[in-house]
Design a protein around this motif. Sequence first.
Motif, PDB file in Angstrom:
ATOM      1  N   VAL A  50      32.616  18.033  88.162  1.00 18.98           N
ATOM      2  CA  VAL A  50      33.435  18.822  89.087  1.00 18.98           C
ATOM      3  C   VAL A  50      33.757  17.993  90.335  1.00 18.98           C
ATOM      4  O   VAL A  50      34.905  17.937  90.779  1.00 18.98           O
ATOM      5  CB  VAL A  50      32.722  20.143  89.470  1.00 18.98           C
ATOM      6  N   LEU A  51      32.757  17.324  90.880  1.00 20.90           N
ATOM      7  CA  LEU A  51      32.959  16.506  92.080  1.00 20.90           C
ATOM      8  C   LEU A  51      33.861  15.305  91.775  1.00 20.90           C
ATOM      9  O   LEU A  51      34.717  14.953  92.588  1.00 20.90           O
ATOM     10  CB  LEU A  51      31.613  16.041  92.638  1.00 20.90           C
ATOM     11  N   TYR A  52      33.684  14.707  90.615  1.00 21.97           N
ATOM     12  CA  TYR A  52      34.518  13.577  90.206  1.00 21.97           C
ATOM     13  C   TYR A  52      35.987  14.006  90.152  1.00 21.97           C
ATOM     14  O   TYR A  52      36.863  13.285  90.629  1.00 21.97           O
ATOM     15  CB  TYR A  52      34.044  13.058  88.848  1.00 21.97           C
ATOM     16  N   GLN A  53      36.239  15.178  89.597  1.00 24.59           N
ATOM     17  CA  GLN A  53      37.613  15.697  89.541  1.00 24.59           C
ATOM     18  C   GLN A  53      38.175  15.912  90.949  1.00 24.59           C
ATOM     19  O   GLN A  53      39.336  15.613  91.206  1.00 24.59           O
ATOM     20  CB  GLN A  53      37.672  17.013  88.748  1.00 24.59           C
ATOM     21  N   GLN A  54      37.364  16.436  91.842  1.00 25.45           N
ATOM     22  CA  GLN A  54      37.816  16.655  93.219  1.00 25.45           C
ATOM     23  C   GLN A  54      38.175  15.325  93.886  1.00 25.45           C
ATOM     24  O   GLN A  54      39.192  15.224  94.580  1.00 25.45           O
ATOM     25  CB  GLN A  54      36.737  17.381  94.025  1.00 25.45           C
ATOM     26  N   ILE A  55      37.367  14.310  93.647  1.00 27.69           N
ATOM     27  CA  ILE A  55      37.636  13.003  94.240  1.00 27.69           C
ATOM     28  C   ILE A  55      38.894  12.390  93.641  1.00 27.69           C
ATOM     29  O   ILE A  55      39.748  11.882  94.364  1.00 27.69           O
ATOM     30  CB  ILE A  55      36.418  12.068  94.083  1.00 27.69           C
ATOM     31  N   ASN A  57      41.386  13.884  92.398  1.00 28.76           N
ATOM     32  CA  ASN A  57      42.545  14.616  92.925  1.00 28.76           C
ATOM     33  C   ASN A  57      42.929  14.113  94.313  1.00 28.76           C
ATOM     34  O   ASN A  57      44.107  13.999  94.636  1.00 28.76           O
ATOM     35  CB  ASN A  57      42.270  16.122  92.966  1.00 28.76           C
ATOM     36  N   ARG A  58      41.941  13.818  95.142  1.00 27.09           N
ATOM     37  CA  ARG A  58      42.227  13.303  96.488  1.00 27.09           C
ATOM     38  C   ARG A  58      42.789  11.879  96.452  1.00 27.09           C
ATOM     39  O   ARG A  58      43.428  11.442  97.399  1.00 27.09           O
ATOM     40  CB  ARG A  58      40.967  13.320  97.346  1.00 27.09           C
ATOM     41  N   LYS A 117      29.287  13.961  96.999  1.00 27.65           N
ATOM     42  CA  LYS A 117      29.381  14.972  98.061  1.00 27.65           C
ATOM     43  C   LYS A 117      29.641  14.301  99.403  1.00 27.65           C
ATOM     44  O   LYS A 117      30.425  14.802 100.210  1.00 27.65           O
ATOM     45  CB  LYS A 117      28.103  15.813  98.118  1.00 27.65           C
ATOM     46  N   LEU A 120      33.200  13.292  99.700  1.00 28.29           N
ATOM     47  CA  LEU A 120      34.087  14.440  99.938  1.00 28.29           C
ATOM     48  C   LEU A 120      33.988  14.973 101.363  1.00 28.29           C
ATOM     49  O   LEU A 120      34.829  15.758 101.782  1.00 28.29           O
ATOM     50  CB  LEU A 120      33.806  15.547  98.921  1.00 28.29           C
ATOM     51  N   ALA A 134      40.223  16.125 103.054  1.00 25.93           N
ATOM     52  CA  ALA A 134      41.048  17.151 102.418  1.00 25.93           C
ATOM     53  C   ALA A 134      42.195  17.579 103.307  1.00 25.93           C
ATOM     54  O   ALA A 134      42.193  17.483 104.480  1.00 25.93           O
ATOM     55  CB  ALA A 134      40.197  18.369 102.082  1.00 25.93           C
TER      56      ALA A 134
END
Length: 134
Positions: A50-55, A57-58, A117, A120, A134
């Motif tokens: 989940v965190l990898y996907q968030q990164i 995306n950024r 984390k 992010l 973000a």
Amino acid sequence: MHPHFLLALTPLLLLTSIAHAADCDNAIDQATMNQCAAQQNKAADKELNVLYQQITNRLKSTPDSKKLLVGAQRSWVAFRDAECKFSSAGVEGGSAYPLIYSNCVTELTKARVQTFKNYLKCQEGDLSCPVPGA
């Protein structure tokens, strides 16, 4: 055995396995400990993904950085697997191997989760951080 009898037993078997799996705090046999370690490993891996996907995306607007992250993550996975294979080599082939190996993978994954984390939480203008805010 009659097929309807087996169908009638299925919910009971599922409840038994769920109840058995849910008691990780009181696991006393090796099979249960191995199963609980695998569950913890799966949970840590899910959080990491989940965190990898968030990164990623950024990093959409910086494809070079995204490519570096992908390479770093592949190298990290290779390191994690090699390190855990090495650190659990003393019990390889034994009944405790899945527990020892899974615990190692989980601990290293949790450390990577913390790194992600931190990425992010980067503040705007922090030149030491590879992930834009973000």
